[in-house]
Design an enzyme around this catalytic site. Structure first.
Site, PDB file in Angstrom:
ATOM      1  N   VAL A 106       0.902  -1.162   0.000  1.00 34.82           N
ATOM      2  CA  VAL A 106       0.000   0.000   0.000  1.00 34.82           C
ATOM      3  C   VAL A 106       0.939   1.208   0.000  1.00 34.82           C
ATOM      4  CG1 VAL A 106      -1.794   1.233   1.247  1.00 34.82           C
ATOM      5  CG2 VAL A 106      -1.813  -1.263   1.219  1.00 34.82           C
ATOM      6  N   PRO A 107       1.089   1.872  -1.158  1.00 36.44           N
ATOM      7  CA  PRO A 107       2.234   2.758  -1.432  1.00 36.44           C
ATOM      8  C   PRO A 107       2.229   4.132  -0.756  1.00 36.44           C
ATOM      9  CG  PRO A 107       0.717   2.790  -3.266  1.00 36.44           C
ATOM     10  CD  PRO A 107       0.182   1.777  -2.299  1.00 36.44           C
ATOM     11  N   CYS A 108       2.456   4.155   0.539  1.00 35.87           N
ATOM     12  CA  CYS A 108       2.552   5.435   1.255  1.00 35.87           C
ATOM     13  C   CYS A 108       3.812   6.197   0.863  1.00 35.87           C
ATOM     14  CB  CYS A 108       2.481   5.224   2.761  1.00 35.87           C
ATOM     15  SG  CYS A 108       3.708   4.082   3.413  1.00 35.87           S
ATOM     16  N   HIS A 109       4.799   5.512   0.284  1.00 29.53           N
ATOM     17  CA  HIS A 109       6.026   6.203  -0.147  1.00 29.53           C
ATOM     18  C   HIS A 109       5.740   7.183  -1.286  1.00 29.53           C
ATOM     19  CE1 HIS A 109       5.775   2.602  -2.709  1.00 29.53           C
ATOM     20  NE2 HIS A 109       6.341   3.357  -3.651  1.00 29.53           N
TER      21      HIS A 109
END
Length: 197
Positions: free
Chosen positions: A166-169
């Site tokens: 889940v791409p929080c970056h």
């Protein structure tokens, strides 16, 4: 006494893996297992992976202290944790593909029970930020219906239980600089560079 009974009974690696897989299978079938965990190496350091019968529930960077993460999983999900070096193979394979640039999204069942309330809303929105793109904390706040909650978006990203998957970056500051990241600023820059091509 137990050690004496089993002295000299060190099975070969293939037998050990087969027995461990059977233990995992039997424990799951008997509803005796809450979480399966595994550690994998990656370009951003060792990652602890944890899964439940619902799907992947946690990806943790080494700087999060894996022992502390395991204690949290035992408290919040259940105490029956089993380390399985061969478990979560599909997750490990997809992460490897992502790190080599061969995968741009994940096709995994996820268990979001560690994210609650507003944090869960943010985590649920993050996959909408496409590979190779970024969004600011303010843009994410607007997208989830809380335009004044930029700082809370930052907190939600920092506590995302499934970074990478889940791409929080991909959430950055309004000026385009990376900002903070659970895996560290260096890891965030590496991931953004990977996705930028």
């Amino acid at each position: 006494m137990t050690d004496a009974l089993f002295a000299g009974l060190d099975p070969d690696p293939a037998t050990r893996d087969r027995l461990r897989a059977r233990l995992v299978r039997d424990a799951a079938a008997a509803d005796l297992l809450d979480v399966v965990v595994r550690t994998v190496d990656s370009p951003v350091g060792p990652l602890l992976l944890a899964g439940t019968d619902r799907g992947l529930v946690k990806v943790a960077f080494a700087r999060e202290d894996h022992d502390r993460v395991l204690a949290t999983l035992a408290t919040e999900i259940g105490p029956r944790l089993l380390a399985d070096p061969a478990g979560l193979d599909d997750v490990a394979r997809q992460l490897d593909q992502y790190f080599t640039g061969a995968r741009t999204s994940f096709d995994l069942d996820v268990d979001l029970r560690l994210a609650h309330g507003f944090r869960r809303d943010v985590v649920a929105h993050l996959p909408a930020i496409a590979y190779g793109h970024t969004a600011s904390y303010a843009e994410v706040a607007r997208a989830v219906g809380r335009p004044r909650a930029s700082r809370a978006v930052g907190t939600a990203c920092a506590r995302n239980p499934l970074p990478l998957v889940v791409p929080c970056h991909r959430v950055v500051r309004s000026d385009g600089t990376p900002g903070q990241y659970g895996g560290g600023e260096r890891a965030k820059r590496w991931l953004l560079d990977l996705e930028a091509g």
